[in-house]
Design a protein around this motif. Structure first.
Motif, PDB file in Angstrom:
ATOM      1  N   ALA A  92       5.898  -1.141  -0.729  1.00 15.74           N
ATOM      2  CA  ALA A  92       6.664  -2.166  -1.449  1.00 15.74           C
ATOM      3  C   ALA A  92       6.631  -1.950  -2.956  1.00 15.74           C
ATOM      4  CB  ALA A  92       6.131  -3.555  -1.104  1.00 15.74           C
ATOM      5  N   GLN A  93       5.583  -1.301  -3.448  1.00 15.42           N
ATOM      6  CA  GLN A  93       5.488  -1.018  -4.877  1.00 15.42           C
ATOM      7  C   GLN A  93       6.177   0.294  -5.251  1.00 15.42           C
ATOM      8  OE1 GLN A  93       4.180  -3.078  -7.274  1.00 15.42           O
ATOM      9  NE2 GLN A  93       4.048  -4.536  -5.586  1.00 15.42           N
ATOM     10  N   PRO A  96      10.679   0.973  -4.231  1.00 18.55           N
ATOM     11  CA  PRO A  96      11.660   0.466  -5.195  1.00 18.55           C
ATOM     12  C   PRO A  96      11.657   1.274  -6.496  1.00 18.55           C
ATOM     13  CG  PRO A  96      10.506  -1.354  -4.164  1.00 18.55           C
ATOM     14  CD  PRO A  96       9.788  -0.107  -3.755  1.00 18.55           C
ATOM     15  N   LEU A  97      10.481   1.715  -6.930  1.00 16.12           N
ATOM     16  CA  LEU A  97      10.392   2.559  -8.125  1.00 16.12           C
ATOM     17  C   LEU A  97      11.120   3.879  -7.904  1.00 16.12           C
ATOM     18  CD1 LEU A  97       9.248   3.464 -10.875  1.00 16.12           C
ATOM     19  CD2 LEU A  97       7.140   4.123  -9.668  1.00 16.12           C
ATOM     20  N   ALA A  98      10.871   4.512  -6.754  1.00 19.69           N
ATOM     21  CA  ALA A  98      11.542   5.778  -6.443  1.00 19.69           C
ATOM     22  C   ALA A  98      13.054   5.591  -6.408  1.00 19.69           C
ATOM     23  CB  ALA A  98      11.041   6.322  -5.108  1.00 19.69           C
ATOM     24  N   ARG A 155       4.865  13.061  -2.797  1.00 21.70           N
ATOM     25  CA  ARG A 155       3.713  13.379  -1.943  1.00 21.70           C
ATOM     26  C   ARG A 155       3.098  12.104  -1.360  1.00 21.70           C
ATOM     27  NH1 ARG A 155       0.416  15.602  -5.584  1.00 21.70           N
ATOM     28  NH2 ARG A 155       1.751  17.431  -5.651  1.00 21.70           N
ATOM     29  N   THR A 156       2.964  11.087  -2.189  1.00 25.13           N
ATOM     30  CA  THR A 156       2.355   9.836  -1.730  1.00 25.13           C
ATOM     31  C   THR A 156       3.220   9.151  -0.682  1.00 25.13           C
ATOM     32  OG1 THR A 156       1.282   9.524  -3.881  1.00 25.13           O
ATOM     33  CG2 THR A 156       1.473   7.590  -2.462  1.00 25.13           C
ATOM     34  N   VAL A 200      19.635  -1.551  -6.471  1.00 22.53           N
ATOM     35  CA  VAL A 200      18.960  -0.560  -5.628  1.00 22.53           C
ATOM     36  C   VAL A 200      17.501  -0.940  -5.436  1.00 22.53           C
ATOM     37  CG1 VAL A 200      18.077   1.800  -5.603  1.00 22.53           C
ATOM     38  CG2 VAL A 200      20.472   1.395  -6.109  1.00 22.53           C
ATOM     39  N   GLU A 201      16.845  -1.304  -6.526  1.00 22.19           N
ATOM     40  CA  GLU A 201      15.427  -1.665  -6.472  1.00 22.19           C
ATOM     41  C   GLU A 201      15.214  -2.906  -5.611  1.00 22.19           C
ATOM     42  OE1 GLU A 201      11.748  -1.859  -9.706  1.00 22.19           O
ATOM     43  OE2 GLU A 201      13.834  -1.971 -10.378  1.00 22.19           O
ATOM     44  N   LEU A 202      16.079  -3.893  -5.760  1.00 21.34           N
ATOM     45  CA  LEU A 202      15.976  -5.131  -4.986  1.00 21.34           C
ATOM     46  C   LEU A 202      16.171  -4.868  -3.494  1.00 21.34           C
ATOM     47  CD1 LEU A 202      15.785  -8.245  -4.916  1.00 21.34           C
ATOM     48  CD2 LEU A 202      18.271  -8.303  -5.222  1.00 21.34           C
ATOM     49  N   ILE A 203      17.184  -4.061  -3.157  1.00 24.53           N
ATOM     50  CA  ILE A 203      17.457  -3.763  -1.747  1.00 24.53           C
ATOM     51  C   ILE A 203      16.301  -2.981  -1.134  1.00 24.53           C
ATOM     52  CG2 ILE A 203      18.961  -2.486  -0.165  1.00 24.53           C
ATOM     53  CD1 ILE A 203      21.262  -3.089  -2.176  1.00 24.53           C
ATOM     54  N   ALA A 204      15.753  -2.029  -1.887  1.00 21.90           N
ATOM     55  CA  ALA A 204      14.631  -1.235  -1.381  1.00 21.90           C
ATOM     56  C   ALA A 204      13.435  -2.127  -1.074  1.00 21.90           C
ATOM     57  CB  ALA A 204      14.251  -0.162  -2.397  1.00 21.90           C
TER      58      ALA A 204
END
Length: 237
Positions: A92-93, A96-98, A155-156, A200-204
């Motif tokens: 969840a963190q 959205p960043l990606a 990678r993560t 995009v961030e919100l949907i992710a």
């Protein structure tokens, strides 16, 4: 497995083949969390030699998918409540960043193809259909991560998606149903086309939270099913 994949597998060292087979069966819960295994059983079941078996098990122990029990054998790492919480918290963190970083860089046509692959229905047993879905879903999300350009993030997230595979297999396979992602992927693709980073961030984030709720429902239903005792442990102290 496709013919190209079969050829590639045949060219791998025997220890790598053994490792890939065992890892696949752990992530798909064909080898159930918490179950005990021995080298002799694996050598017979997978038709592998002792050296290849030991190398594969050493790699899986390093990845914390298998735990060595001296003089007893090995057991498949259990899934804990804390594992479930931590995996979804990180996704969840990070996703959205990606997604935000991938705006203007991601290959839209590739995402469309991967989204279509998530919806393919094969005339195969449910566990195989779930495997196909999870592989396509992982490729969709990793394509976004790759477009972010952040190698540590890639990678993560790749590791988190592998761990997600076990949760999904454990919950959905036992409950005999396939995950449904509805319209989130298509909404995300449209937001990428519009180059709307906030959307995009919100949907992710919404997608992860929705999938978390679905997965937890199935996992806990598995735990409480009459006559079933699965090795999911309480939160670690």
């Amino acid at each position: 497995m496709s013919s190209d994949e079969s050829v590639a597998t045949a060219q791998l060292p025997l220890a790598d083949i053994a490792y890939n087979q065992l890892r696949r069966d752990i992530l798909s819960c064909r080898l159930m969390p918490g179950s005990m295994i021995t080298e002799a059983e694996l050598m017979e079941s997978y038709r592998i030699g002792k050296s290849s078996c030991r190398v594969a098990l050493a790699r899986l122990c390093h990845e914390h998918l298998v735990v060595s029990r001296p003089r007893k054998g090995y057991h498949i790492a259990p899934v804990t409540v804390q594992d479930v919480e931590e995996i979804f918290t990180l996704r969840a963190q990070l996703e959205p960043l990606a997604a935000r970083l991938a705006v203007g860089r991601v290959d839209i046509e590739q995402l469309r193809l991967l989204e279509a692959a998530c919806r393919v229905e094969l005339p195969a047993p449910l566990p195989e259909r779930i495997d196909v879905f999870m592989n396509a879903n992982k490729r969709f999300h990793l394509a976004i991560a790759v477009a972010s350009g952040n190698t540590h993030l890639i990678r993560t997230l790749s590791g988190l998606m592998d761990e997600m595979s076990r949760l999904v297999a454990l919950g959905f396979n036992v409950q005999k149903t396939k995950p449904e992602i509805k319209n989130d992927h298509n909404a995300m693709i449209q937001a990428f086309i519009d180059q709307d980073a906030k959307r995009v961030e919100l949907i992710a984030r919404r997608h992860i939270e929705t999938f978390q709720a679905m997965t937890l429902e199935k996992v806990y239903a598995t735990l409480t099913r009459d006559g079933v005792l699965l090795p999911i442990l309480a939160r670690r102290a």
